[in-house]
Each structure stands twice: as structure tokens, then as C-alpha cells.
Enzyme design. Structure first.
Site, mmCIF file in Angstrom:
data_model
loop_
_atom_site.group_PDB
_atom_site.id
_atom_site.type_symbol
_atom_site.label_atom_id
_atom_site.label_comp_id
_atom_site.label_asym_id
_atom_site.label_seq_id
_atom_site.Cartn_x
_atom_site.Cartn_y
_atom_site.Cartn_z
ATOM 1 N N LYS A 1 34.822 -7.511 -5.449
ATOM 2 C CA LYS A 1 36.104 -7.028 -5.990
ATOM 3 C C LYS A 1 37.300 -7.496 -5.154
ATOM 4 O O LYS A 1 38.385 -7.689 -5.681
ATOM 5 C CB LYS A 1 36.089 -5.505 -6.108
ATOM 6 C CG LYS A 1 35.249 -5.033 -7.279
ATOM 7 C CD LYS A 1 35.539 -3.592 -7.634
ATOM 8 C CE LYS A 1 34.918 -3.233 -8.976
ATOM 9 N NZ LYS A 1 33.425 -3.176 -8.908
ATOM 10 N N GLU B 1 43.733 1.557 -11.964
ATOM 11 C CA GLU B 1 42.904 2.687 -12.369
ATOM 12 C C GLU B 1 41.495 2.422 -11.867
ATOM 13 O O GLU B 1 41.102 1.266 -11.684
ATOM 14 C CB GLU B 1 42.966 2.883 -13.880
ATOM 15 C CG GLU B 1 41.867 2.240 -14.691
ATOM 16 C CD GLU B 1 41.887 0.734 -14.682
ATOM 17 O OE1 GLU B 1 40.791 0.174 -14.489
ATOM 18 O OE2 GLU B 1 42.929 0.113 -14.863
ATOM 19 N N SER C 1 26.255 -8.835 -5.997
ATOM 20 C CA SER C 1 27.703 -8.576 -6.104
ATOM 21 C C SER C 1 28.239 -7.612 -5.052
ATOM 22 O O SER C 1 29.413 -7.663 -4.703
ATOM 23 C CB SER C 1 28.036 -8.048 -7.499
ATOM 24 O OG SER C 1 27.254 -6.904 -7.802
HETATM 25 C C1 PLP Z 1 32.500 -3.041 -9.933
HETATM 26 C C2 PLP Z 1 31.206 -3.673 -9.584
HETATM 27 C C3 PLP Z 1 30.438 -4.372 -10.544
HETATM 28 C C4 PLP Z 1 30.792 -4.456 -11.995
HETATM 29 O O1 PLP Z 1 31.939 -5.155 -12.302
HETATM 30 P P1 PLP Z 1 31.932 -6.620 -12.924
HETATM 31 O O2 PLP Z 1 33.352 -6.822 -13.298
HETATM 32 O O3 PLP Z 1 31.012 -6.651 -14.096
HETATM 33 O O4 PLP Z 1 31.486 -7.543 -11.856
HETATM 34 C C5 PLP Z 1 29.270 -4.985 -10.115
HETATM 35 N N1 PLP Z 1 28.853 -4.914 -8.831
HETATM 36 C C6 PLP Z 1 29.558 -4.240 -7.892
HETATM 37 C C7 PLP Z 1 29.033 -4.189 -6.499
HETATM 38 C C8 PLP Z 1 30.753 -3.595 -8.232
HETATM 39 O O5 PLP Z 1 31.432 -2.921 -7.293
#
Ligand code: PLP
Length: 416
Positions: A93, A115, A384
Site C-alpha cells: 500500500k 477512507e 502483498s
Molecule cells: C489492502 C491489502 C490487500 C488488498 O488490496 P488490493 O488492492 O487488492 O491489493 C492485499 N494485501 C494486503 C497485505 C493488503 O493490505
């Protein structure tokens, strides 16, 4: 990078999805943003500034790790992970918020708003605002404020004002409405930092653009380590930003299969999950400023969603991914909470890494599919985020009695 657009190439549309559906009063603000983003996109010094910022502040480039033990354990394909969990604030993010921070600075804005549902995006935005010196207001449903105390604590201590929204069901949808209201009132000096690759044009493309740093790095790193491209790339899909980020590194590689992993929750059936494409419970509609597949009923009212991973618990999905799905450029699957619980424990014990529950959806799908592939095949997963934030949820989910007791005590101490 070649994003597939509609035949008529209407700006901000991908096939019939996307677009910009906003109150007219915001037209000039969104035009200004579109114009600024177009300029930056075509200015190589902007990308260089963005990369330097991420290198010096967030630890980029993040590595690609060969998961040798997990690969051996499953007995099939060789598995690699792109380590977005090693970013500052613990996930991908930060890539998006730092990019939008640079844009907001160029636009001469003094204030940012966002938000947040689970709080991860609010936390990242508050971090960016502190670094750039912006005033920052974060809108969060009152129910989520109560559920996500640690994130609220950090946002406030980073200098952001957190507004607990008391309207409606007091969750993400209500926070989005309140945030839009703020934007309409304060658009002259305020930038709205959208957290995922959704919402009105140019956000789906703009957020994807900032996240494309993941795919650009990963493609080079995997070729460096393995000597060739991967056969398959997996990413979890909430709004779609981390998936778009890594997939963009491989869009022109016809032999690389892209797999999006959604939140299967309790399994198929309205209200039981947050899968827009893999399960068939969603339909096309217009909401929150754009056209895509939404989890909604026949009257267009949004359904309740459920996932063990708060970050995937969202009604809509990136319109570029929907278009790619229709064109068979990406396959969509859903992993259930049960699969995710099992996958997390296996990954932790074999590799000593703790993926976020969101990311673990991609691991869960790989754990199903890797054993069916040959040992010479190569899989790349976008990890992610990291799982530290999930400690309460995981302890609860794996029914660890000792930890449950410990956490209950801590919650009392922290006054939660
Ligand atoms: C917010 C988040 C997601 C989901 O958001 P995408 O926009 O689909 O990437 C996935 N993994 C983590 C670790 C997150 O914090």
C-alpha cells in the site's frame, strides 16, 4: 505496459468497465487530477523521483525469495515470492500512497483525506502525510474503529485525525460516502487518496501505475534468479491493486499465466464471501464512482461480504482486471477461509515467513496447484503484506487457547 482498452478507446474505460460517475461539482477537481497524472506519466523524471523516494524510505527494491522448503514439501513446481511484506508499513500500500503524495504536492494541495476499512490504508496514508507535511483526515466506520484499535492508535499518533462515521451500518461503505462529502466541500486544497485500484477514472489506472513498480522489479529479479520467465503468477485480489502491480510486469508475455485469488470466505452463496468473479454471485453495476462487477442484490443494494482477511472484504473490483478476465488474460479463483488457515500454518512452518491473511489467499491457491505441476515449472507469488497485523484474527482462527487468553488480557490492558 499495454493496458487493454475498449474498441472505441473511451478514456477511462476498459471494455465496458470503469468510467467516472461523480457529482458534477467534482468535475474540475478530477480533471485537474487527470491532467496532472497524464503529465507525470509522460515525465521520466517523475518516475525517477518516485523510485528514489521508495528506495530511500520504504526499502525498495523488495527481494524475490525462493521458497525451497515449501516447493519440496509440495513436490511440484518451484515457488518464489515477491516480498512486498518487507515494505515500510508492511505491505504494497505504501507504493500507492507515496505516489499520490507526490501528485498532491505537484497539485499544490495542503491536505489529504482517505477512507479505510481494516485500517491498513489509513495507516499508510497517515504515514505519507506525516512525511510530506500534509494535514490528514481518515474516515472510518465506527464499527471498524472499534474493531481496529491498534491501527487507529497509530494513525492518531502519526498526526492524523480519525473520524468515526456513525451513519448507516458504520463500516467502509459509509466511510466512503463521508469522505466524498469532505472532498466536495474542500476540493480546492484537498486530495482524496484512494487506497486501491477502484473508483472513478483516473484512480484505477493511476493506482495500477504506481503499483507497477512491483511487476517491473519482479520480472527482472525472477529472470535473474531462474534464467527465464515464470510459468504462472499469483496474486490476491481485493480491489485489485497488488495484482495489477505484479501482473503488469508480464502483460506482454503470452506464456505466463496470471491468476487472481479472491476471498472465498465460507464458500459460494450471496453474503458468504467477497468473490466478485470466481463465484457467480456478483453482477455489473455502477457504484462508488465507477462501473464494474459488484456484490449486490437484484435491486442494486450491496450485499454483506465476508472474509477472514479484512483487506479483501470489498464489494467491487478493478475494471481493468474485469476486462482482462473477459478477454481470458487472467484466471480467477477463490480460496476459502479454511484453505487460508491451513496454508498460513504450512507457509510459516516450512519457510519462516508470515504472509498477511490477504496474501495467504494466493499461497492457498498455489498449494492446491503446485503439486500438479512438474518440478521444472516456476511459480511466482506476490506476497502483498506481512501478517503481524493479523495476530488476533489468526490466534482466533487456529483456536489457540493459550494465545486467546493472552490476547484477552492484553485487550483489557490496552482498554480495547
Ligand atoms: C489492502 C491489502 C490487500 C488488498 O488490496 P488490493 O488492492 O487488492 O491489493 C492485499 N494485501 C494486503 C497485505 C493488503 O493490505
Amino acid at each position: 505496459m499495454s493496458l487493454v482498452k475498449s474498441a472505441e478507446d473511451r478514456e477511462g474505460y476498459y471494455g465496458e468497465y470503469g468510467g467516472c460517475f461523480l457529482p458534477e461539482i467534482l468535475t474540475s477537481t478530477i480533471e485537474e487530477l487527470r491532467h496532472c497524472f497524464d503529465e507525470c506519466k509522460n515525465d521520466p523524471t517523475f518516475w525517477a523521483e518516485f523510485i528514489a523516494l521508495l528506495q530511500n524510505y520504504s526499502g525498495r527494491p523488495t527481494p524475490v525469495t525462493y521458497l525451497e522448503n515449501l516447493s519440496k514439501h509440495l513436490g511440484g513446481a518451484q515457488i518464489y515470492a515477491k516480498r512486498e511484506d518487507l515494505n515500510h508499513t508492511g505491505s504494497h500500500k505504501i507504493n500507492n500512497v507515496m505516489g499520490q503524495g507526490l501528485l498532491a504536492k505537484r497539485l499544490g494541495k495542503k491536505r489529504v483525506i482517505a477512507e479505510t476499512g481494516a485500517g491498513q490504508h489509513g495507516f499508510a496514508t497517515a504515514t505519507m502525510a506525516a512525511r510530506f507535511g500534509f494535514d490528514c483526515k481518515i474516515y472510518m466506520g465506527a464499527v471498524d474503529v472499534a474493531r481496529q484499535r491498534p491501527n487507529v492508535f497509530w494513525m492518531e499518533n502519526l498526526g492524523a485525525e480519525v473520524i468515526a462515521v456513525q451513519d448507516g451500518q458504520r463500516t467502509l461503505k459509509d466511510a466512503i460516502n463521508e469522505c466524498l462529502r469532505d472532498w466536495v466541500t474542500n476540493m480546492a486544497d484537498t486530495h482524496y487518496v484512494l487506497g486501491t485500484a477502484c473508483g472513478p477514472h483516473p484512480f484505477p489506472e493511476m493506482v495500477s501505475y504506481f503499483q507497477s513498480v512491483i511487476g517491473r522489479e519482479a520480472r527482472e529479479q525472477i529472470v535473474d534468479q531462474v534464467g527465464r520467465l515464470p510459468d504462472k503468477v499469483y496474486a490476491c485480489v481485493g480491489g485489485g491493486s497488488n495484482a495489477m502491480g505484479i501482473f503488469q510486469g508480464f502483460l506482454d508475455d503470452k506464456d505466463v499465466e496470471l491468476v487472481g485469488c479472491e476471498a472465498g470466505g465460507y464458500g459460494p452463496g450471496p453474503g458468504r464471501h467477497a468473490s466478485r468473479l470466481a463465484y457467480k454471485d456478483a453482477s455489473v453495476g455502477v457504484a462508488q464512482g465507477f462501473k464494474t462487477y459488484f456484490l449486490q442484490n437484484d435491486d442494486g443494494n450491496m450485499l454483506e461480504t465476508h472474509s477472514i482477511a479484512a483487506g479483501l472484504d470489498y464489494i467491487g473490483v478493478n475494471p481493468i482486471l474485469v476486462n482482462m478476465w473477459e478477454n481470458e488474460q487472467v484466471r480467477f479463483e477463490a480460496a476459502t477461509d479454511d484453505m487460508v488457515r491451513e496454508a498460513l500454518q504450512l507457509v510459516m512452518r516450512t519457510e519462516g515467513v508470515i504472509p498477511a491473511l490477504e496474501s495467504t489467499h494466493a499461497f492457498a491457491q498455489v498449494i492446491l496447484e503446485a503439486p500438479l505441476l512438474g518440478k521444472d515449472e516456476v511459480i511466482l507469488i506476490n506476497q502483498s503484506g506481512r501478517g503481524d497485523k493479523d495476530i488476533f484474527t489468526v490466534a482466533d482462527a487456529i483456536d489457540d487457547k493459550h494465545w486467546k487468553e493472552f490476547i484477552k488480557q492484553k485487550a483489557v490492558e490496552y482498554g480495547a
